[in-house]
Write an enzyme that holds these catalytic residues in place. Structure first.
Site, PDB file in Angstrom:
ATOM      1  N   ASP A  25      -0.706  -1.039  -8.686  1.00  0.00           N
ATOM      2  CA  ASP A  25      -1.671  -0.982  -7.596  1.00  0.00           C
ATOM      3  C   ASP A  25      -0.954  -1.017  -6.237  1.00  0.00           C
ATOM      4  OD1 ASP A  25      -3.966  -1.195  -6.064  1.00  0.00           O
ATOM      5  OD2 ASP A  25      -4.391  -3.265  -6.633  1.00  0.00           O
ATOM      6  N   LEU A  26      -0.293   0.094  -5.882  1.00  0.00           N
ATOM      7  CA  LEU A  26       0.492   0.134  -4.647  1.00  0.00           C
ATOM      8  C   LEU A  26      -0.231   0.811  -3.483  1.00  0.00           C
ATOM      9  CD1 LEU A  26       4.081   0.943  -6.015  1.00  0.00           C
ATOM     10  CD2 LEU A  26       3.030  -1.280  -5.548  1.00  0.00           C
ATOM     11  N   LYS A  27      -1.337   1.499  -3.756  1.00  0.00           N
ATOM     12  CA  LYS A  27      -2.183   2.092  -2.703  1.00  0.00           C
ATOM     13  C   LYS A  27      -1.371   2.953  -1.721  1.00  0.00           C
ATOM     14  CE  LYS A  27      -5.366  -1.876  -2.728  1.00  0.00           C
ATOM     15  NZ  LYS A  27      -4.574  -2.827  -3.535  1.00  0.00           N
ATOM     16  N   LEU A  28      -0.701   3.957  -2.210  1.00  0.00           N
ATOM     17  CA  LEU A  28       0.128   4.785  -1.334  1.00  0.00           C
ATOM     18  C   LEU A  28      -0.718   5.534  -0.303  1.00  0.00           C
ATOM     19  CD1 LEU A  28       2.750   6.311  -3.815  1.00  0.00           C
ATOM     20  CD2 LEU A  28       2.769   4.118  -2.635  1.00  0.00           C
ATOM     21  N   HIS A  29      -0.179   5.640   0.896  1.00  0.00           N
ATOM     22  CA  HIS A  29      -0.867   6.339   1.987  1.00  0.00           C
ATOM     23  C   HIS A  29       0.207   6.811   2.962  1.00  0.00           C
ATOM     24  CE1 HIS A  29      -4.280   6.196   5.252  1.00  0.00           C
ATOM     25  NE2 HIS A  29      -3.683   7.375   5.184  1.00  0.00           N
ATOM     26  N   ASP A  30       0.551   8.090   2.874  1.00  0.00           N
ATOM     27  CA  ASP A  30       1.603   8.637   3.732  1.00  0.00           C
ATOM     28  C   ASP A  30       1.420  10.151   3.771  1.00  0.00           C
ATOM     29  OD1 ASP A  30       4.140   8.993   5.139  1.00  0.00           O
ATOM     30  OD2 ASP A  30       4.734   7.058   4.297  1.00  0.00           O
ATOM     31  N   ILE A  31       2.362  10.852   4.367  1.00  0.00           N
ATOM     32  CA  ILE A  31       2.252  12.309   4.400  1.00  0.00           C
ATOM     33  C   ILE A  31       2.387  12.844   2.973  1.00  0.00           C
ATOM     34  CG2 ILE A  31       3.103  12.443   6.776  1.00  0.00           C
ATOM     35  CD1 ILE A  31       5.796  13.410   5.625  1.00  0.00           C
ATOM     36  N   ASN A  33       4.163  15.066   1.328  1.00  0.00           N
ATOM     37  CA  ASN A  33       5.466  15.213   0.695  1.00  0.00           C
ATOM     38  C   ASN A  33       6.063  13.870   0.280  1.00  0.00           C
ATOM     39  OD1 ASN A  33       7.728  17.064  -0.023  1.00  0.00           O
ATOM     40  ND2 ASN A  33       8.839  15.749   1.409  1.00  0.00           N
ATOM     41  N   GLY A 178      -8.344 -10.799  -9.914  1.00  0.00           N
ATOM     42  CA  GLY A 178      -7.163 -11.498  -9.414  1.00  0.00           C
ATOM     43  C   GLY A 178      -7.356 -12.997  -9.409  1.00  0.00           C
TER      44      GLY A 178
END
Length: 200
Positions: A25-31, A33, A178
């Site tokens: 559960d790292l919730k990535l949010h970036d461009i 690529n 949790g």
């Protein structure tokens, strides 16, 4: 996220070696690529499910899916789900902090539709939104719901909270639990109680 940042990839390797399934559960949010490249690495770790923030947009979500497919070329691709709105966010906070003037429900449904169109496997949402998401997406689309508490638990910083049984009744396909477990005097017994309530 907290445990992964503390212990790193070797913990994932150990848990997989012991036969466990892992939702990382790292919730990535970036461009797009950057997210694609990160997902290649996560897929190679052998995790079973990962997530991104839907606010990153359709192109980012499609890139994340592409990275997972590349990284898992010889094995099953991890399921990919998108966070809609955090269960700690109220409608007033969303409107003032994010300048989204739609209702919270409309925002969640919009992000869910976008994730569905991008080919993702589902979303992270409050159980309160799960039924309506089921109605606008394909039948197998996952609705993974945090903000789960037993009746006796404190809500803490969560705003949109339900019990395990309520989540199942409303339309959740999986729950994330949790503090009801980690803060319990007997975590294993708390887990058993939650599992029993989810299955009843």
């Amino acid at each position: 996220m907290e445990l992964f940042y503390l212990e790193g990839p070797h913990l994932v390797e150990r848990l997989k070696h012991d036969g466990h399934e892992i939702f990382l559960d790292l919730k990535l949010h970036d461009i797009p690529n950057t997210v694609k490249s990160a997902m290649i690495g996560l897929a190679r770790m052998g995790v079973d499910m990962v997530n991104v923030h839907a606010a990153g947009g359709r192109a980012m979500m499609e890139a994340a899916l592409e990275g997972l497919e590349i990284g898992s070329s010889s094995s099953r691709r991890p399921r990919l789900i998108a966070v809609t709105q955090l269960t700690s966010t109220s409608e007033a906070e969303m409107q003032s902090d994010q300048l989204i003037q739609a209702s919270l429900m409309d925002s969640v449904l919009h992000y869910s539709g976008l994730a569905n169109e991008a080919g993702l496997d589902g979303v992270v949402c409050s159980a309160l939104e799960a039924g309506k998401i089921r109605d606008i997406t394909r039948p197998e689309f996952l609705r993974v719901t945090p903000g789960i508490r037993l009746e006796s638990d404190a809500k803490d910083d969560q705003k949109r909270v339900v019990t395990p049984h309520q989540a199942r009744e409303i339309g959740s396909t999986a729950i994330v639990v949790g503090r009801s477990i980690t803060k319990a005097n007997d975590p294993y017994q708390a887990y058993e109680t939650i599992l029993k309530e989810w299955n009843k």
